[in-house]
Design a protein around this motif. Structure first.
Motif, PDB file in Angstrom:
ATOM      1  N   GLN A 147      53.223  12.517   4.181  1.00 23.49           N
ATOM      2  CA  GLN A 147      51.824  12.568   4.565  1.00 23.49           C
ATOM      3  C   GLN A 147      51.454  11.342   5.404  1.00 23.49           C
ATOM      4  O   GLN A 147      51.880  10.226   5.107  1.00 23.49           O
ATOM      5  CB  GLN A 147      50.919  12.612   3.330  1.00 23.49           C
ATOM      6  N   ASP A 161      50.939  16.365   8.119  1.00 27.15           N
ATOM      7  CA  ASP A 161      52.223  16.529   7.453  1.00 27.15           C
ATOM      8  C   ASP A 161      53.301  16.218   8.482  1.00 27.15           C
ATOM      9  O   ASP A 161      53.548  16.996   9.395  1.00 27.15           O
ATOM     10  CB  ASP A 161      52.377  17.956   6.932  1.00 27.15           C
ATOM     11  N   ASP A 228      45.315  10.599  -6.956  1.00 26.50           N
ATOM     12  CA  ASP A 228      46.034  11.756  -7.486  1.00 26.50           C
ATOM     13  C   ASP A 228      46.194  11.519  -8.986  1.00 26.50           C
ATOM     14  O   ASP A 228      47.091  10.796  -9.421  1.00 26.50           O
ATOM     15  CB  ASP A 228      47.396  11.893  -6.806  1.00 26.50           C
ATOM     16  N   ARG A 234      48.502  16.030  -4.826  1.00 24.61           N
ATOM     17  CA  ARG A 234      47.231  16.332  -4.169  1.00 24.61           C
ATOM     18  C   ARG A 234      46.153  15.377  -4.668  1.00 24.61           C
ATOM     19  O   ARG A 234      46.012  15.182  -5.887  1.00 24.61           O
ATOM     20  CB  ARG A 234      46.809  17.788  -4.418  1.00 24.61           C
ATOM     21  N   ASP A 236      42.671  14.265  -5.888  1.00 24.99           N
ATOM     22  CA  ASP A 236      41.704  15.085  -6.602  1.00 24.99           C
ATOM     23  C   ASP A 236      40.504  14.310  -7.144  1.00 24.99           C
ATOM     24  O   ASP A 236      39.605  14.909  -7.728  1.00 24.99           O
ATOM     25  CB  ASP A 236      42.390  15.819  -7.763  1.00 24.99           C
TER      26      ASP A 236
END
Length: 525
Positions: A147, A161, A228, A234, A236
């Motif tokens: 990333q 990406d 994360d 991901r 969050d």
């Protein structure tokens, strides 16, 4: 029947979100347009990727239907019961029409690699050209799993990406790739769904993206953490940790994770000390409290009003923990350092500049590479009151450079670059469209340096740079609304033996003095 976007800027196309999936069957595309006066036109384009992998582009043209009033059922009218349509006048293809607007559908393209001069033994690759709606980029950092996070000067955080590019050298784009969008098979960046915008500092650490946001202190300005929490790769959870302000280019800037596990933050000379969300100070250690301003000759303030009333500590280097709760002031007296980098042994470097319209004045100081050490005072004061290099209580620069607009900095140690570049500090220069290098040489308790050109090109408005997980130098261009792009610089003969920055010969003496900073009776001579 679903709205997908719009805008009121006649000079450029307004993008709609990508990734809309159309099921097989008939679809009606409806546009509502109006004019504020004068000659008017409406144009639209739809790029389709078909299920079989082929691409198709649809344009508005003379066979579309136009109505002066919205038909019944708009925007999903009964296509079999439409009223009589108006006549349509075509101004011709976008690339050569007779109207006054220019080719507003032309893809935006960052400067071509072949237009960029680079040092012998290296190749420059353009990986992506930012398109309409993707902003003008000013900061970047690598995260896990390929990333790459970046932020426009005004706009939401984005994420690329780049995992495929980290595993291979550049491959040409396929012949049917959209023109100008990318040349490495790189997909467009995704906007991140967090209320964090306008970042001029990004760093990945502790399974989190740390963000320095340029905004008023009573709004979103300050230090943020996007985390994360469950380890699924991901992000969050978002938390605003510390408040800074105000919203200015001399505001909050770069963030780096040090080898000691602490986070280091560099801020410009307009930023106030950090507070928590209730306005309470979070500084737990500040050895700089005894430093003030005592001017023997009356200060000459900037006649255009720049930095009036801005007093010590000016630009500041801070150190904090992963939770952003406890802050220490490490060094002061910089003007507007945009970025820092930290060696594997904890040596911190930055790049600063004086007011460019003071050039020729007795108090002007050239752009300067700084070695930032605990307790360091670098002597910036507003107007004519700044400290010359020869003042004994002002730490001198590692190197003075020619005219420059300092932005991102990056140490070459541990990269794939030749050994000599692993002892170098790479310096971004926004105004002159270049990356230069300070070839560092251990000298006493610090470093001296030689100055060399590395890369330059017209329109290459460098803002941030970083050695990626692949050991190559990645950089972005943009800022102040200029065209953005993502680039990579590779050595033609990669170095298989990464090295670290050499230590100064009298490092132990300096460390002993640093340990005494802030203690009673400490005397630095």
């Amino acid at each position: 029947g679903r709205p997908h976007g719009g805008g009121n800027d006649w000079s450029r196309a307004q993008p709609v979100p990508t990734g809309m999936r159309l099921e097989p069957g008939w679809h009606a595309l409806a546009v509502e347009a109006w004019n504020d006066g004068g000659v008017a036109g409406m144009i639209g384009r739809l790029d389709l990727q078909l299920a079989d992998g082929n691409r198709r582009v649809l344009h508005t043209q003379g066979d579309w239907l136009a109505f002066g009033e919205a038909p019944a059922g708009w925007p999903t009218p009964d296509l079999d019961a439409l009223p009589e349509a108006m006549g349509i006048h075509s101004f011709g293809p976008t690339e050569g029409h007779a109207g006054p607007w220019g080719n507003v559908m032309a893809p935006k393209v960052a400067p071509a690699p072949e237009s960029i001069r680079v040092a012998p033994g290296f190749v420059v690759e353009r990986l992506y050209s930012a398109q309409h709606g993707e902003g003008s980029w000013v900061s970047m950092t690598f995260g896990p799993d390929g990333q790459l996070f970046l932020s426009p000067q005004s706009g939401a955080l984005m994420r690329f990406d780049v995992s495929a590019l980290l595993q291979q050298d550049l491959r040409p784009a396929p012949a049917d790739a959209p023109p100008g969008a990318h040349v490495a098979g790189l997909q467009a960046p995704q906007r991140m769904a967090f209320p964090v915008r306008n970042a001029q500092g990004l760093e990945w650490a502790y399974d989190s993206l740390y963000v320095n946001v340029v905004a008023p202190a009573d709004q979103d300005g300050g230090f943020h953490r996007i985390q994360d929490t469950d380890g699924d790769g991901r992000l969050d959870q978002h938390e605003h940790l510390v408040r800074f302000g105000p919203p200015t280019e001399h505001g909050v800037h770069g963030i780096r994770l040090g080898p000691d596990g602490a986070l280091y933050v560099i801020n410009g000379n307009y930023v106030k000390p950090p507070t928590d969300l209730e306005g309470n100070s979070v500084l737990i250690d500040d050895p700089m409290t005894r430093i003030g301003e005592d001017v023997l000759i009356e200060r000459y303030w900037d006649p255009r009003g720049h930095a009036h009333g801005i007093m010590h500590p000016a630009g500041v280097l801070y150190r904090t923990d992963a939770e952003g709760k406890n802050w220490q002031r490490i060094a002061t007296g910089m003007r507007n350092c945009y970025d820092i980098d930290i060696s594997s042994t904890g040596e911190i470097f930055s790049y600063d500049a004086d007011m460019e319209w003071d050039l020729g004045m007795p108090w002007y100081r050239s752009p300067r590479v700084l070695h930032l050490i605990p307790g360091g005072e670098y002597g910036w004061r507003s107007g004519s009151a700044k400290w010359p290099e020869q003042y004994p209580d002002s730490l001198p620069p590692v190197l003075e450079t020619d005219l420059s607009s300092p932005v991102g900095v990056e140490l070459g140690e541990g990269s794939r670059f030749p050994a000599r570049y692993q002892q170098a500090l790479f310096l971004g220069d926004w105004a002159w469209g270049r990356i230069t290098v300070a070839m560092l040489e251990p000298d006493g308790v610090t470093y001296s340096a030689r100055y060399e050109d590395f890369l330059q090109g017209r329109g290459v408005t460098v803002t941030d740079l970083e050695f990626g997980p692949d050991g190559n130098l990645w950089f972005i261009i943009g800022g102040r609304g200029t065209q953005s792009g993502l680039y990579r610089v590779r050595p033609l003969q990669p170095n298989p033996a990464p090295t670290r920055l050499a230590d100064p010969p009298r490092l132990a003496e300096r460390q002993a003095l640093e340990a005494a900073v802030g203690t009673d009776g400490a005397v630095l001579e």
